[in-house]
Design a protein around this motif. Structure first.
Motif, PDB file in Angstrom:
ATOM      1  N   LEU A   1       0.849  -1.189   0.000  1.00  0.00           N
ATOM      2  CA  LEU A   1       0.000   0.000   0.000  1.00  0.00           C
ATOM      3  C   LEU A   1       0.882   1.235   0.000  1.00  0.00           C
ATOM      4  O   LEU A   1       1.723   1.406   0.884  1.00  0.00           O
ATOM      5  CB  LEU A   1      -0.930   0.013   1.212  1.00  0.00           C
ATOM      6  CG  LEU A   1      -1.844  -1.197   1.386  1.00  0.00           C
ATOM      7  CD1 LEU A   1      -2.773  -0.990   2.579  1.00  0.00           C
ATOM      8  CD2 LEU A   1      -2.636  -1.483   0.130  1.00  0.00           C
TER       9      LEU A   1
ATOM     10  N   GLY B   1      -1.829   7.096   0.321  1.00  0.00           N
ATOM     11  CA  GLY B   1      -2.948   6.788  -0.568  1.00  0.00           C
ATOM     12  C   GLY B   1      -2.498   6.532  -1.987  1.00  0.00           C
ATOM     13  O   GLY B   1      -1.327   6.324  -2.263  1.00  0.00           O
TER      14      GLY B   1
ATOM     15  N   SER C   1      -2.992   4.244  -5.656  1.00  0.00           N
ATOM     16  CA  SER C   1      -3.388   2.932  -6.149  1.00  0.00           C
ATOM     17  C   SER C   1      -2.295   1.908  -5.881  1.00  0.00           C
ATOM     18  O   SER C   1      -1.113   2.242  -5.860  1.00  0.00           O
ATOM     19  CB  SER C   1      -3.644   2.969  -7.653  1.00  0.00           C
ATOM     20  OG  SER C   1      -4.797   3.701  -7.936  1.00  0.00           O
TER      21      SER C   1
ATOM     22  N   ARG D   1      -2.771   2.638   6.304  1.00  0.00           N
ATOM     23  CA  ARG D   1      -2.621   2.941   4.883  1.00  0.00           C
ATOM     24  C   ARG D   1      -3.858   2.463   4.143  1.00  0.00           C
ATOM     25  O   ARG D   1      -4.469   1.465   4.522  1.00  0.00           O
ATOM     26  CB  ARG D   1      -1.397   2.246   4.292  1.00  0.00           C
ATOM     27  CG  ARG D   1      -0.101   2.813   4.804  1.00  0.00           C
ATOM     28  CD  ARG D   1       1.056   2.199   4.068  1.00  0.00           C
ATOM     29  NE  ARG D   1       2.310   2.737   4.558  1.00  0.00           N
ATOM     30  CZ  ARG D   1       3.474   2.483   4.010  1.00  0.00           C
ATOM     31  NH1 ARG D   1       3.563   1.690   2.963  1.00  0.00           N
ATOM     32  NH2 ARG D   1       4.574   3.005   4.491  1.00  0.00           N
TER      33      ARG D   1
ATOM     34  N   ALA E   1      -5.483   2.196  -0.106  1.00  0.00           N
ATOM     35  CA  ALA E   1      -5.201   2.344  -1.532  1.00  0.00           C
ATOM     36  C   ALA E   1      -6.334   1.744  -2.343  1.00  0.00           C
ATOM     37  O   ALA E   1      -7.034   0.837  -1.888  1.00  0.00           O
ATOM     38  CB  ALA E   1      -3.884   1.673  -1.905  1.00  0.00           C
TER      39      ALA E   1
ATOM     40  N   VAL F   1     -10.373   6.724  -0.454  1.00  0.00           N
ATOM     41  CA  VAL F   1      -8.930   6.646  -0.191  1.00  0.00           C
ATOM     42  C   VAL F   1      -8.411   8.000   0.294  1.00  0.00           C
ATOM     43  O   VAL F   1      -7.624   8.066   1.241  1.00  0.00           O
ATOM     44  CB  VAL F   1      -8.154   6.165  -1.437  1.00  0.00           C
ATOM     45  CG1 VAL F   1      -6.649   6.327  -1.244  1.00  0.00           C
ATOM     46  CG2 VAL F   1      -8.498   4.723  -1.752  1.00  0.00           C
TER      47      VAL F   1
ATOM     48  N   SER G   1      -6.829   8.455   4.013  1.00  0.00           N
ATOM     49  CA  SER G   1      -5.416   8.850   4.066  1.00  0.00           C
ATOM     50  C   SER G   1      -5.214  10.234   4.672  1.00  0.00           C
ATOM     51  O   SER G   1      -4.077  10.635   4.919  1.00  0.00           O
ATOM     52  CB  SER G   1      -4.814   8.821   2.654  1.00  0.00           C
ATOM     53  OG  SER G   1      -4.933   7.533   2.099  1.00  0.00           O
TER      54      SER G   1
END
Length: 190
Positions: free
Chosen positions: A36, A40, A42, A77, A79, A109, A113
């Motif tokens: 992750l 944040g 992907s 975290r 993602a 996300v 985050s």
């Protein structure tokens, strides 16, 4: 702006337990906490480890647009899962959130985050000595703003732009450091 429980606008479940010693029947890539990105963004699918998984794990296969976040570990975290071209499974140290029609995964996300989201998650966590322990039931109780989709898109775009600028700045700093070290090594090699 409406404030709702995450469980009212999304489905939440735990990831798959990698420690199971059942014989594997097929390969799948596994997302773990270390995959992750900080802040944040992907998950980078090519970086994932591939493991042999047993039959019956099909229900754990992730779809693009789902969100994974730390259930257990030392750092919170989150993602987004991009659209995978092969089977991808989240480890049991992660929770998987499938947003409903009123929630964009990119916005989720960004919220998770953010400092506000991290503080809310920390309050929900039964953490001890700095270790996070979030459950699916606990995460369902997370209260968060759910603005209209257009506003969610704006917030997500701002978050993504900030995240990308941060990574570009870090990469530029790494390159400058490497260049400086190479110049010093050359200067002292004489």
């Amino acid at each position: 702006m409406a404030v709702q429980s995450l469980g009212d606008v999304a489905q939440i479940c735990a990831g798959w337990n990698l420690a199971r010693k059942e014989p594997g029947t097929r390969d799948a890539r596994v997302i773990q906490v270390r995959n992750l990105p900080e802040g944040g963004g992907s998950v980078c699918l090519p970086e994932l480890e591939s493991v042999s998984v047993p039959a019956g794990t099909e229900r754990f296969v992730l779809r693009g647009g789902e969100v994974v976040l730390t259930a257990r570990g030392t750092q919170l975290r989150a993602a987004q899962v991009p659209h995978p071209h092969e089977d991808v499974i989240a480890s049991s140290n992660l929770l998987v959130v499938t947003p409903g029609p009123t929630l964009r995964s990119e916005f989720l996300v960004a919220f998770l985050s953010s400092a506000v989201g991290t503080a809310a998650l920390t309050r929900l966590s039964s953490s001890t000595m700095g270790l996070i322990n979030l459950t699916a039931k606990g995460l369902e109780r997370l209260q968060m703003p759910i603005p209209p989709l257009e506003e969610q898109d704006r917030v997500a775009s701002l978050s993504m732009a900030t995240h990308e600028a941060h990574h570009r700045a870090l990469e530029a700093a790494r390159q400058r450091l490497a260049l400086g070290r190479a110049l010093l090594a050359h200067a002292f090699a004489s």
